[in-house]
Enzyme design. Structure first.
Site, mmCIF file in Angstrom:
data_model
loop_
_atom_site.group_PDB
_atom_site.id
_atom_site.type_symbol
_atom_site.label_atom_id
_atom_site.label_comp_id
_atom_site.label_asym_id
_atom_site.label_seq_id
_atom_site.Cartn_x
_atom_site.Cartn_y
_atom_site.Cartn_z
ATOM 1 N N LYS A 212 -24.043 -27.158 2.659
ATOM 2 C CA LYS A 212 -22.596 -26.889 2.686
ATOM 3 C C LYS A 212 -22.284 -25.873 3.777
ATOM 4 C CE LYS A 212 -18.800 -25.373 -0.363
ATOM 5 N NZ LYS A 212 -18.375 -24.061 0.079
ATOM 6 N N SER A 234 -17.236 -27.860 6.184
ATOM 7 C CA SER A 234 -16.439 -26.824 5.509
ATOM 8 C C SER A 234 -16.549 -25.512 6.266
ATOM 9 C CB SER A 234 -17.022 -26.648 4.090
ATOM 10 O OG SER A 234 -16.514 -25.495 3.448
ATOM 11 N N HIS A 236 -15.805 -22.801 4.306
ATOM 12 C CA HIS A 236 -15.831 -21.921 3.129
ATOM 13 C C HIS A 236 -14.413 -21.435 2.777
ATOM 14 C CE1 HIS A 236 -19.347 -19.885 0.981
ATOM 15 N NE2 HIS A 236 -18.324 -19.300 0.385
ATOM 16 N N ARG A 239 -13.244 -18.097 4.451
ATOM 17 C CA ARG A 239 -13.584 -16.803 3.865
ATOM 18 C C ARG A 239 -14.768 -16.096 4.510
ATOM 19 N NH1 ARG A 239 -11.372 -15.798 -0.944
ATOM 20 N NH2 ARG A 239 -13.191 -14.826 -1.890
ATOM 21 N N ASP A 267 -14.131 -30.225 2.886
ATOM 22 C CA ASP A 267 -13.112 -29.483 2.135
ATOM 23 C C ASP A 267 -12.309 -28.582 3.064
ATOM 24 O OD1 ASP A 267 -14.449 -27.033 2.566
ATOM 25 O OD2 ASP A 267 -15.278 -26.935 0.548
ATOM 26 N N VAL A 270 -7.270 -29.136 0.577
ATOM 27 C CA VAL A 270 -6.816 -30.296 -0.205
ATOM 28 C C VAL A 270 -5.889 -29.801 -1.319
ATOM 29 C CG1 VAL A 270 -7.523 -32.178 -1.742
ATOM 30 C CG2 VAL A 270 -8.882 -31.650 0.300
ATOM 31 N N ARG A 271 -4.625 -30.186 -1.250
ATOM 32 C CA ARG A 271 -3.639 -29.733 -2.237
ATOM 33 C C ARG A 271 -2.853 -30.877 -2.854
ATOM 34 N NH1 ARG A 271 -6.588 -26.358 -1.368
ATOM 35 N NH2 ARG A 271 -6.284 -24.227 -0.618
ATOM 36 N N GLY A 290 -10.841 -26.580 -3.963
ATOM 37 C CA GLY A 290 -11.179 -25.189 -4.283
ATOM 38 C C GLY A 290 -10.083 -24.463 -5.044
HETATM 39 C C1 LIG Z 1 -12.461 -17.229 -4.538
HETATM 40 C C2 LIG Z 1 -13.412 -18.169 -3.848
HETATM 41 C C3 LIG Z 1 -14.775 -18.063 -4.091
HETATM 42 C C4 LIG Z 1 -15.671 -18.938 -3.479
HETATM 43 N N1 LIG Z 1 -17.009 -18.876 -3.794
HETATM 44 C C5 LIG Z 1 -17.868 -19.772 -3.225
HETATM 45 C C6 LIG Z 1 -19.258 -19.775 -3.579
HETATM 46 O O1 LIG Z 1 -19.726 -18.994 -4.397
HETATM 47 N N2 LIG Z 1 -20.060 -20.689 -2.981
HETATM 48 C C7 LIG Z 1 -19.586 -21.602 -2.069
HETATM 49 O O2 LIG Z 1 -20.342 -22.412 -1.547
HETATM 50 N N3 LIG Z 1 -18.276 -21.601 -1.720
HETATM 51 C C8 LIG Z 1 -17.416 -20.740 -2.285
HETATM 52 N N4 LIG Z 1 -16.086 -20.790 -1.953
HETATM 53 C C9 LIG Z 1 -15.601 -21.836 -1.004
HETATM 54 C C10 LIG Z 1 -15.270 -23.147 -1.744
HETATM 55 O O3 LIG Z 1 -16.411 -23.770 -2.247
HETATM 56 C C11 LIG Z 1 -14.580 -24.159 -0.817
HETATM 57 O O4 LIG Z 1 -15.384 -24.383 0.311
HETATM 58 C C12 LIG Z 1 -13.184 -23.742 -0.371
HETATM 59 O O5 LIG Z 1 -12.524 -23.007 -1.370
HETATM 60 C C13 LIG Z 1 -12.383 -25.016 -0.063
HETATM 61 O O6 LIG Z 1 -11.131 -24.714 0.424
HETATM 62 P P1 LIG Z 1 -9.786 -24.727 -0.476
HETATM 63 O O7 LIG Z 1 -9.857 -23.551 -1.385
HETATM 64 O O8 LIG Z 1 -8.735 -24.620 0.555
HETATM 65 O O9 LIG Z 1 -9.699 -26.034 -1.243
HETATM 66 C C14 LIG Z 1 -15.178 -19.916 -2.567
HETATM 67 C C15 LIG Z 1 -13.797 -20.006 -2.329
HETATM 68 C C16 LIG Z 1 -12.912 -19.156 -2.962
HETATM 69 C C17 LIG Z 1 -11.437 -19.311 -2.707
#
Ligand SMILES: Cc1cc2nc3c(=O)[nH]c(=O)nc-3n(C[C@H](O)[C@H](O)[C@H](O)COP(=O)(O)O)c2cc1C
Length: 339
Positions: A212, A234, A236, A239, A267, A270-271, A290
């Site tokens: 990922k 992705s 993330h 973040r 990802d 996606v809303r 997410g």
């Molecule tokens: C609060 C938060 C915590 C997250 N924690 C993780 C995590 O522990 N591991 C991970 O692979 N991705 C993590 N992510 C990323 C999500 O898996 C994902 O890639 C992302 O949220 C997708 O975008 P979206 O929120 O716009 O749908 C996190 C995202 C958020 C918002």
């Protein structure tokens, strides 16, 4: 309970960390990491929103696609739609204490199954997060995917064994977590992987292995060479590194190179159901959702997660009717309007 009530409830409980804006564009929450936003000035998360919004889909209603099929086969598991719950951890500090980590895990594991799909569990600075995810997966016979932080290989392999023991469908690593210094400060160091290190992980298990956090053809090729079963395109949710591109900008070139040799999941933003069509038209096989899942869990617990997923699935079905496709295989690049 309906989705409006769920979101209203969540907005109340998440005051100060997430405004659940009409447009989840990363502006209100910029820099809120920990929190629900994107890193730095939030430009990566904002780009996820902007680039996805810029993609326009051709509408069609003179055709015979009256009852499109949304079912998706993920590594042998038939899901109700090409959508799974993204791995998310650290709810206690990211969601402002609005939901307990264990409750969130319970909601996503069970809410996804009740909607005919699955969740990915995550890993974090507190080792209990992963353990709780595994325990929740065990109760439902393992139907889910375990995504582990890019720790040292021996630590990852220990966690792969835990996933194998409960019968998880697949395991993987969120390789884009490689720079999370906060993990090191909690005594859980992480880092990038060489191709040999990645191969060692892939070869350590009979389960399909997923990487990922891929954003380039070059890295997709490395993953393919290491023998992974799937990648998640992705950033993330914006973040981990401010200033990157969004997944929709690179998806098509990645898919052209990897073809059907790996599952391509994607990802970022996606809303609505039509967003799933956009991702699939650009080359994804399926998507992860997410933040909307957090809102669902905080605002309506398991029922809220289920409602969120069902709404997206119904919107996808409706969007398939309005774009003239009978099934997911018919979704392709020609559906995108090229000015
Ligand atoms: C609060 C938060 C915590 C997250 N924690 C993780 C995590 O522990 N591991 C991970 O692979 N991705 C993590 N992510 C990323 C999500 O898996 C994902 O890639 C992302 O949220 C997708 O975008 P979206 O929120 O716009 O749908 C996190 C995202 C958020 C918002």
């Amino acid at each position: 309970m309906n989705l409006i009530d769920v979101r209203k409830n969540a907005r109340e409980k998440m005051k100060g960390v997430c405004a659940i804006c009409r447009e989840c564009n990363g502006v209100w929450c910029r820099g809120m990491v920990p929190g629900m936003g994107g890193a730095g000035d939030g430009s990566t998360m904002q780009r996820n929103y902007d680039k996805l919004k810029d993609i326009r889909i051709m509408m069609k209603s003179l055709h015979s696609a009256k009852n499109p099929k949304t079912k998706y086969n993920f590594l042998g598991e038939v899901l109700s739609s090409p959508m799974m719950i993204a791995p998310i951890t650290g709810l206690n500090y990211n969601a402002g204490g609005s939901i307990k980590e264990e409750d969130y895990i319970d909601d996503i594991i069970n809410g996804s199954i009740e909607c005919g799909t699955i969740a990915m569990i995550g890993d974090g600075g507190n080792p209990d997060f992963y353990r709780w995810g595994i325990e929740a997966l065990k109760k439902i016979g393992g139907k889910g995917v375990a995504i582990i932080k890019p720790r040292g290989n021996s630590e990852i392999i220990k966690r792969i064994r835990m996933a194998e023991d409960v019968g998880a469908l697949a395991v993987g690593v969120d390789i884009d977590g490689a720079g999370l210094l906060v993990m090191a400060s909690m005594g859980q160091p992480v880092g990038p992987k060489s191709i040999d290190e990645l191969k060692e992980l892939v070869d350590s298990t009979d389960l399909p292995f997923i990487v990922k956090g891929i954003l380039s053809v070059e890295e997709a090729q490395i993953a393919m060479e290491a023998g992974v079963a799937g990648i998640i395109v992705s950033n993330h949710g914006g973040r981990v590194l401010n200033g990157t591109i969004s997944s929709v900008e690179t998806l098509t070139e990645i898919k052209k190179v990897v073809g059907d040799r790996m599952v391509v999941i994607a990802d970022g933003g996606v809303r609505e159901g039509v967003d799933i069509i956009k991702f699939l038209a650009l080359g994804a096989d399926c998507v992860l959702v997410g933040r909307p899942i957090i809102w669902g869990s905080v605002g309506g617990r398991r029922e809220g997660v289920k409602l969120t997923l069902e709404t997206l699935k119904n919107q996808l079905y409706q969007s398939m009717i309005l774009t003239g496709v009978n099934n997911l295989e018919e979704i392709n690049e020609k559906m995108i309007f090229r000015g």
